[in-house]
Scaffold this motif. Structure first.
Motif, PDB file in Angstrom:
ATOM      1  N   HIS A 187     -17.763  -1.403   1.253  1.00 18.08           N
ATOM      2  CA  HIS A 187     -17.773  -1.852  -0.145  1.00 18.08           C
ATOM      3  C   HIS A 187     -16.936  -3.104  -0.319  1.00 18.08           C
ATOM      4  CE1 HIS A 187     -19.081   2.328  -0.293  1.00 18.08           C
ATOM      5  NE2 HIS A 187     -19.744   1.983  -1.380  1.00 18.08           N
ATOM      6  N   ARG A 214     -20.894  -3.175  -9.097  1.00 17.65           N
ATOM      7  CA  ARG A 214     -21.363  -1.960  -8.414  1.00 17.65           C
ATOM      8  C   ARG A 214     -20.619  -1.752  -7.101  1.00 17.65           C
ATOM      9  NH1 ARG A 214     -27.355  -2.364  -7.506  1.00 17.65           N
ATOM     10  NH2 ARG A 214     -27.180  -0.203  -6.842  1.00 17.65           N
ATOM     11  N   TRP A 215     -20.470  -2.823  -6.304  1.00 16.99           N
ATOM     12  CA  TRP A 215     -19.719  -2.675  -5.048  1.00 16.99           C
ATOM     13  C   TRP A 215     -18.302  -2.198  -5.340  1.00 16.99           C
ATOM     14  CZ3 TRP A 215     -21.764  -2.051  -0.584  1.00 16.99           C
ATOM     15  CH2 TRP A 215     -22.908  -2.753  -0.171  1.00 16.99           C
ATOM     16  N   LEU A 271     -16.982  -0.606  -8.072  1.00 16.32           N
ATOM     17  CA  LEU A 271     -16.862   0.755  -8.600  1.00 16.32           C
ATOM     18  C   LEU A 271     -17.304   1.808  -7.597  1.00 16.32           C
ATOM     19  CD1 LEU A 271     -17.989   0.477 -12.341  1.00 16.32           C
ATOM     20  CD2 LEU A 271     -15.681   0.834 -11.445  1.00 16.32           C
ATOM     21  N   HIS A 272     -18.394   1.534  -6.869  1.00 12.35           N
ATOM     22  CA  HIS A 272     -18.839   2.498  -5.852  1.00 12.35           C
ATOM     23  C   HIS A 272     -17.757   2.684  -4.789  1.00 12.35           C
ATOM     24  CE1 HIS A 272     -22.959   3.965  -6.427  1.00 12.35           C
ATOM     25  NE2 HIS A 272     -23.224   2.845  -7.045  1.00 12.35           N
ATOM     26  N   VAL A 282     -14.753   4.821  -6.425  1.00 10.69           N
ATOM     27  CA  VAL A 282     -14.969   6.270  -6.595  1.00 10.69           C
ATOM     28  C   VAL A 282     -15.000   6.994  -5.256  1.00 10.69           C
ATOM     29  CG1 VAL A 282     -16.152   6.026  -8.811  1.00 10.69           C
ATOM     30  CG2 VAL A 282     -17.506   6.120  -6.702  1.00 10.69           C
ATOM     31  N   ARG A 283     -15.159   6.250  -4.156  1.00 12.77           N
ATOM     32  CA  ARG A 283     -15.152   6.867  -2.835  1.00 12.77           C
ATOM     33  C   ARG A 283     -13.754   6.852  -2.202  1.00 12.77           C
ATOM     34  NH1 ARG A 283     -20.195   5.192  -3.777  1.00 12.77           N
ATOM     35  NH2 ARG A 283     -21.983   5.995  -2.582  1.00 12.77           N
ATOM     36  N   ARG A 285      -9.840   7.476  -1.634  1.00 12.86           N
ATOM     37  CA  ARG A 285      -8.943   8.586  -1.998  1.00 12.86           C
ATOM     38  C   ARG A 285      -7.954   8.144  -3.072  1.00 12.86           C
ATOM     39  NH1 ARG A 285      -7.470  12.940   2.404  1.00 12.86           N
ATOM     40  NH2 ARG A 285      -7.723  14.115   0.503  1.00 12.86           N
TER      41      ARG A 285
END
Lengths: 156, 333
Positions: free
Chosen positions: A38, A125-126, A128-129, A132-133, A135
């Motif tokens: 990402h 998108r990159w 936020l994605h 959320v992944r 830790r």
């Protein structure tokens, strides 16, 4: 969100550019460490278009001239401009406001040539994605909400 | 169930301590009382030495509310997995019942419940989920609840409420080539409890069915166990797309707003011998649990949870069945 999620152990940089910019920069570094795919995706977009952000009284821009995402504080110049209040950004992150409604109501304003706006959407998108992944992502989002809550509380 | 058999059957596989490359496991509970539906899910995601533990709580009356809690310390297993602690929440497998204890101020719910199976379990092993991937499950179609729930400090006696439990485990990644539909229906006809459980495993495009099952119980007896060709499903309407409750909320920015794929009403029917049964589901707006895809960096897996009214209708030989009840439907895609 997460109960007991650990905040980042990095101290908040209160220097030029402010705490929001510092938080975004920490998020970018978290992506580099935890979500390299990402991070690379974000840098790839930002190497083509720069994004200037005004959030409350803070200005910064995001770009990747050498293939690595950088924040330039104190300036909101960019191929894409985003103007918003911290409260609107927080409402987005809490699911109380959609991006379309935020733009429609003028709570978020986005500037740029049509051909670059889709790149801006891809950069978001990159980012936020990845967050959320990661830790540490939940902790950073929580810090942002607390930061905005304190600002709103002080302003009242 | 005979004392001790619950643990023998329904223990946490991950508590055995085998560090699989990738392994997921969850215990899932539903409690339904009148217009109230509560969903509690305890899950562990094993990736080598890393074990991510989550509790998901959803509550539906007129609208959905809930939380997704990621437990930084993982889950603590005691007594060979008979007792699992997820933060302050506890799930126990006891001699003849399950204990679910929840303490969550974020969604205003606390409860300490005993859930006793009323039906023999259905066990499914090595079901094909997607190429090279298998899913296993145990389900208890109906359970009886004892205890009190507090929602926003208001106590609700849920003793006598209906409940459902399933336990799933397998090695797979979110976003692989699978999807599923699942539903449970509780109804009472002339004092007899009726239960229906429907499930359908499909590919991600929802174009190919791998496994489709329809089970019905009348009182304690299983009267229908139908598969594929004996089952018919019809989606009769879509769902209203506004104000969808999403967990985590931030991931609402990453999914399309359209919910064309989510049903608002369904008819599911099955035939077996002299039995013809159909459940007609009228569903609420969904709550969506959004999980980052583990096989694509920019995709999301959606677990759509819908509560609603159900009608169970049909015939058993000359006997006509027509009864109202409650249902829960899940679409994972």
């Amino acid at each position: 969100m997460s109960q007991g999620a650990a905040s980042s152990s990095w101290p908040v940089d209160q220097g030029a550019g402010g705490p929001i910019a510092a938080l975004v920069e920490r998020a970018v570094r978290v992506l580099e460490e935890e979500c390299p795919v990402h991070s690379a995706g974000l840098s790839s977009v930002l190497s083509r278009v720069s994004v200037g952000i005004e959030l409350d009284d803070e200005s910064f821009s995001m770009t990747a001239p050498a293939g690595r995402t950088e924040l330039v504080r104190g300036s909101a110049r960019g191929d894409i401009g985003v103007r918003a209040t911290g409260e609107a950004a927080r409402a987005l992150l809490e699911g109380r406001l959609s991006l379309i409604d935020a733009v429609r109501e003028g709570r978020i304003r986005i500037f740029g040539a049509p051909r670059v706006l889709s790149e801006g959407s891809l950069a978001l998108r990159w980012f936020l994605h990845g967050l959320v992944r990661a830790r540490r992502g939940a902790g950073l989002l929580e810090e942002f909400k607390v930061l905005i809550s304190r600002r709103v509380g002080r302003a009242k | 169930m005979r004392g001790g058999r619950l643990l023998e059957l329904d223990f946490w596989r991950c508590a055995l301590g085998d560090d699989a490359a990738r392994f997921k496991e969850w215990h899932h509970f539903l409690i339904v009382k009148d217009e109230l539906t509560v969903l509690v899910n305890f899950s562990v995601d094993v990736r080598g030495s890393r074990r991510d533990a989550k509790t998901i709580i959803l509550v539906h009356r007129e609208n959905w509310r809930g939380v997704l809690v990621e437990h930084d310390g993982g889950a603590q297993f005691e007594n060979g997995g008979a007792r699992a602690k997820f933060g302050e929440d506890i799930f126990e497998i006891r001699a003849g019942d399950f204990r679910v204890k929840i303490e969550n101020s974020d969604c205003g719910l606390s409860a300490d419940l005993s859930l006793t199976p009323e039906l023999a379990p259905i066990v499914a092993r090595n079901q094909i989920l997607s190429p090279g991937r298998r899913l296993h499950w145990i389900l208890f179609g109906r359970m009886k609840v004892r205890g009190t729930m507090f929602i926003d400090d208001i106590s609700i006696d849920v003793t006598g409420a209906d409940a459902y439990h399933d336990h799933n485990w397998g090695s797979f990644s979110w976003g692989e080539d699978f999807s599923w539909e699942w539903s449970t229906v509780f109804a009472t006809h002339r004092g007899e409890p009726w239960t229906v459980v429907y499930s359908c495993l499909q590919d991600r495009a929802r174009s190919r069915v791998a496994l489709q099952q329809f089970f019905a119980w009348r009182a304690g007896e299983n009267i229908v166990a139908a598969r594929q060709s004996a089952i018919r499903v019809e989606q009769t309407s879509g769902v209203e797309e506004s104000n969808i409750f999403r967990l985590p909320a931030v991931m609402g920015l990453l999914v399309p707003k359209t919910l064309r794929h989510v049903p608002g009403a369904l008819r599911i029917g099955a035939s077996q011998g002299k039995i013809e049964l159909e459940v007609i589901l009228e569903l609420s707006r969904p709550a969506q649990i959004l999980l980052p895809s583990e096989v694509h960096p920019l995709r999301v897996t959606q677990l759509n949870e819908l509560a609603g009214r159900a009608r169970l209708a049909g015939r058993i030989g000359e006997e006509v069945i027509d009864v109202a009840g409650r249902c829960i439907f899940e679409l994972a895609c």
